[in-house]
Write an enzyme that holds these catalytic residues in place. Sequence first.
Site, PDB file in Angstrom:
ATOM      1  N   GLU A 299       0.795  -1.224   0.000  1.00  0.00           N
ATOM      2  CA  GLU A 299       0.000   0.000   0.000  1.00  0.00           C
ATOM      3  C   GLU A 299       0.832   1.281   0.000  1.00  0.00           C
ATOM      4  O   GLU A 299       0.510   2.227   0.731  1.00  0.00           O
ATOM      5  CB  GLU A 299      -0.936  -0.029   1.213  1.00  0.00           C
ATOM      6  CG  GLU A 299      -0.236   0.035   2.593  1.00  0.00           C
ATOM      7  CD  GLU A 299       0.138  -1.317   3.187  1.00  0.00           C
ATOM      8  OE1 GLU A 299       0.364  -2.265   2.428  1.00  0.00           O
ATOM      9  OE2 GLU A 299       0.213  -1.410   4.432  1.00  0.00           O
ATOM     10  N   HIS A 323      -8.228  -3.763  -1.123  1.00  0.00           N
ATOM     11  CA  HIS A 323      -7.442  -3.896   0.105  1.00  0.00           C
ATOM     12  C   HIS A 323      -6.358  -2.804   0.192  1.00  0.00           C
ATOM     13  O   HIS A 323      -6.274  -2.083   1.189  1.00  0.00           O
ATOM     14  CB  HIS A 323      -6.817  -5.296   0.159  1.00  0.00           C
ATOM     15  CG  HIS A 323      -5.951  -5.538   1.350  1.00  0.00           C
ATOM     16  ND1 HIS A 323      -6.386  -6.234   2.458  1.00  0.00           N
ATOM     17  CD2 HIS A 323      -4.688  -5.165   1.624  1.00  0.00           C
ATOM     18  CE1 HIS A 323      -5.414  -6.276   3.355  1.00  0.00           C
ATOM     19  NE2 HIS A 323      -4.362  -5.638   2.870  1.00  0.00           N
ATOM     20  N   GLU A 324      -5.555  -2.698  -0.848  1.00  0.00           N
ATOM     21  CA  GLU A 324      -4.458  -1.718  -0.775  1.00  0.00           C
ATOM     22  C   GLU A 324      -5.001  -0.284  -0.722  1.00  0.00           C
ATOM     23  O   GLU A 324      -4.452   0.568  -0.039  1.00  0.00           O
ATOM     24  CB  GLU A 324      -3.484  -1.900  -1.948  1.00  0.00           C
ATOM     25  CG  GLU A 324      -2.923  -3.318  -2.121  1.00  0.00           C
ATOM     26  CD  GLU A 324      -2.355  -3.950  -0.856  1.00  0.00           C
ATOM     27  OE1 GLU A 324      -1.991  -3.220   0.087  1.00  0.00           O
ATOM     28  OE2 GLU A 324      -2.301  -5.201  -0.799  1.00  0.00           O
ATOM     29  N   HIS A 327      -6.078   0.699   2.754  1.00  0.00           N
ATOM     30  CA  HIS A 327      -4.963   1.118   3.613  1.00  0.00           C
ATOM     31  C   HIS A 327      -4.777   2.644   3.594  1.00  0.00           C
ATOM     32  O   HIS A 327      -4.118   3.181   4.477  1.00  0.00           O
ATOM     33  CB  HIS A 327      -3.662   0.451   3.164  1.00  0.00           C
ATOM     34  CG  HIS A 327      -3.414  -0.910   3.745  1.00  0.00           C
ATOM     35  ND1 HIS A 327      -3.404  -1.161   5.104  1.00  0.00           N
ATOM     36  CD2 HIS A 327      -3.136  -2.100   3.150  1.00  0.00           C
ATOM     37  CE1 HIS A 327      -3.116  -2.448   5.313  1.00  0.00           C
ATOM     38  NE2 HIS A 327      -2.957  -3.040   4.140  1.00  0.00           N
ATOM     39  N   GLU A 346      -3.921  -4.313   9.397  1.00  0.00           N
ATOM     40  CA  GLU A 346      -4.428  -5.335   8.468  1.00  0.00           C
ATOM     41  C   GLU A 346      -5.834  -5.827   8.807  1.00  0.00           C
ATOM     42  O   GLU A 346      -6.613  -6.129   7.899  1.00  0.00           O
ATOM     43  CB  GLU A 346      -3.440  -6.502   8.382  1.00  0.00           C
ATOM     44  CG  GLU A 346      -2.060  -6.115   7.839  1.00  0.00           C
ATOM     45  CD  GLU A 346      -2.073  -5.562   6.410  1.00  0.00           C
ATOM     46  OE1 GLU A 346      -3.087  -5.691   5.714  1.00  0.00           O
ATOM     47  OE2 GLU A 346      -1.037  -4.978   6.011  1.00  0.00           O
ATOM     48  N   ASP A 402       8.135  -9.820  10.456  1.00  0.00           N
ATOM     49  CA  ASP A 402       7.497 -10.582   9.386  1.00  0.00           C
ATOM     50  C   ASP A 402       6.895 -11.892   9.923  1.00  0.00           C
ATOM     51  O   ASP A 402       6.062 -12.512   9.278  1.00  0.00           O
ATOM     52  CB  ASP A 402       8.489 -10.872   8.249  1.00  0.00           C
ATOM     53  CG  ASP A 402       8.867  -9.604   7.480  1.00  0.00           C
ATOM     54  OD1 ASP A 402       8.129  -8.599   7.596  1.00  0.00           O
ATOM     55  OD2 ASP A 402       9.890  -9.608   6.779  1.00  0.00           O
ATOM     56  N   TYR A 410      -4.977 -10.394  10.204  1.00  0.00           N
ATOM     57  CA  TYR A 410      -5.865 -10.097   9.070  1.00  0.00           C
ATOM     58  C   TYR A 410      -7.299 -10.541   9.335  1.00  0.00           C
ATOM     59  O   TYR A 410      -8.237  -9.741   9.265  1.00  0.00           O
ATOM     60  CB  TYR A 410      -5.365 -10.828   7.805  1.00  0.00           C
ATOM     61  CG  TYR A 410      -4.189 -10.203   7.112  1.00  0.00           C
ATOM     62  CD1 TYR A 410      -2.897 -10.408   7.591  1.00  0.00           C
ATOM     63  CD2 TYR A 410      -4.349  -9.433   5.976  1.00  0.00           C
ATOM     64  CE1 TYR A 410      -1.800  -9.864   6.943  1.00  0.00           C
ATOM     65  CE2 TYR A 410      -3.244  -8.882   5.318  1.00  0.00           C
ATOM     66  CZ  TYR A 410      -1.984  -9.099   5.801  1.00  0.00           C
ATOM     67  OH  TYR A 410      -0.909  -8.561   5.158  1.00  0.00           O
TER      68      TYR A 410
END
Length: 632
Positions: A299, A323-324, A327, A346, A402, A410
């Site tokens: 994003e 979705h992006e 953001h 998220e 990560d 999510y």
Amino acid sequence: MTRTLCLTVIALMMTACATSEPVRTPASPAAPATSAATDPHSYANTTAFATRHFELDLDVDFDRRVLSGHVVLRLDRRDAQAATLVLDTRDLDIRAVSVGTADGALTPTAFSLDARDPVLGSALRISLPPPADTVRIDYATQPQASGLQWLTPEQTTDKQHPFLFTQSQAIHARSWIPLQDTPQIRSSFEARIRAPKPLLAVMAAEMQADPARDGDYRFEMPQPIPSYLIALAVGDLRFQAMSERTAIYAEPSVVARAAAEFEDTEVMMQRSEAIYGPYRWGRYDLLILPSAFPYGGMENPRLTFATPTVIAGDKSLVSLVAHELAHSWSGNLVTNASWGDFWLNEGFTNHLTYRIMEEIFGADRGAQERALGANDLKETLARLTRDDDKTLLPDLAGRDPDDNVTDVPYERGALFLAYLEDRFGRDTFDAFLRKWFDAHAFQSVTTPQFLAFLDRELLQPNPGIVSAAQIDAWLRSPTMPADTVWPQSAAFAQVDAERSRFLGGSDTAQLAVDGWSTRQWQYFLDGMPEQLDAAQLQALDAAFDLSSGRNAAIATRWFCIVARNTYAPAYPQMEQHLKSIGRMLLIVPVYRELAKTEDGRALARRIYEEARAGYHPIAQDAIAGVLGSKDA
Ligand code: BES
Ligand code: ZN
């Protein structure tokens, strides 16, 4: 095999890659000046200094795979006495550092680079006695920088020119810019990038839409953004407008196809604005990267970076754009203050995505997306071993952020918000979210801040609907709350029926699959039993052309089944899939299935060896972890 399952796979592999060495404590001399606690993933002493603006000036050298130049950081002093600035770096060659005040000349100063931590990189300590508040660092990146991928012409779609792109989230910005690499700090910036002609440089910033390809490009980001959103790409890029404020940047052979696939982007923006308030970033463009891009989408403000694997030809995977784009409110405007608060980015974004998909494509399309996500979440929860990783409040200290890229932030996050929406009603909940975004625009926020806002704005004004104990279970319980509203899709009920008929022996020609959506096909394959026999696999492939790989999301699920059942006739296409795509979600699950048997692992290692040079450093790490060949 689902998106989230794959994310989990990636996360588990990243865990395996993470070091067990203790994480150094960041230098943080003074008492916190912000409400957020210190970020465990940054060395930056943000209680002493906060970057307000920076100027970046870089040369792009494809031959040496190096970015070189300088950055000038303009800092706010939060501690008048502080005399040392601590920045984040990873694998940077620091050539010179000079300091001064905003208007004065800069003079060389002492600096030192700490030993390298495998997760965090190296703290850069710069002598910055008062009243100095401006720092210039001359530096160069290294070819293996974790946040850069350098592609040869052969690795691009059109195979004519080299390509470079950055991926700064979560903590990779420090591998190409020395800075305060924490989402608690936001700054505006200007940049000047020199790149070889005829390539075009683009950044997630204001830029000339379709400039002369003269090798010298300028950018400005007037809004303050966190470091993980700083992004640059250089390649043979064309520009095609979709509306006044949306366009595609892509390689010549891709740009028209992408513009057709994503032509609903403007409508998505309008629907999002109607619910969540004005879009505050000016333009919204999409950059379609070569297939080596390791994510579905990123994003980056004003310029989402996206994988070409979502150009399916039938708009079936456009929820990635929803979705992006979402953001732009949840994440870019209101930002998680640390990676432990990742669900605030998220989970909120997934809720907004489903909400917008329903608005534009109808209730059942949204329900299908939600149901696939919820299924993935169940598998992920069954697989995760740490209890805190199953909650919205994982403890990431000492771990690679990560590691938290799983279905939990999510999908559990989105289910939490869907639950609140269900209890308080859609209109009330939409208004609540809009107020949250407005009240925290351009700020970084923590989970306790959200809970206080929730209590004040929603729970107290509407007493007796949701208790504090229920909220607590949503955040902290490793199991899903009993009152979870599990999504149901009528279209999926039909798929269940057809799958049962197939498994009961019905001929594929008799299955009622006409007009099935991509999501229905995914769900059809996800629900197959562990073992299928060769005749069943042959029948499925022959009837539905699954190995052709036309839709990458369906193909991934199919090749997982192929690998699990060692269905050799589809191996050539599976190998082609693994070698032509770098998006981790689409390839790691297949490698993982292969790695479960000795023969499969040998095959996977051979394919990986041949494909590795085309994968992003993050993806290389992930796959090597799965194959147990980290040093290969
Ligand atoms: N911001 C994420 C990608 C990301 C997360 C990069 C963590 C690095 C670290 C992006 O918005 C995202 O969620 N991408 C998904 C898209 C999907 C949910 C539609 C992806 O890449 O699969
Ligand atoms: Zn996201």
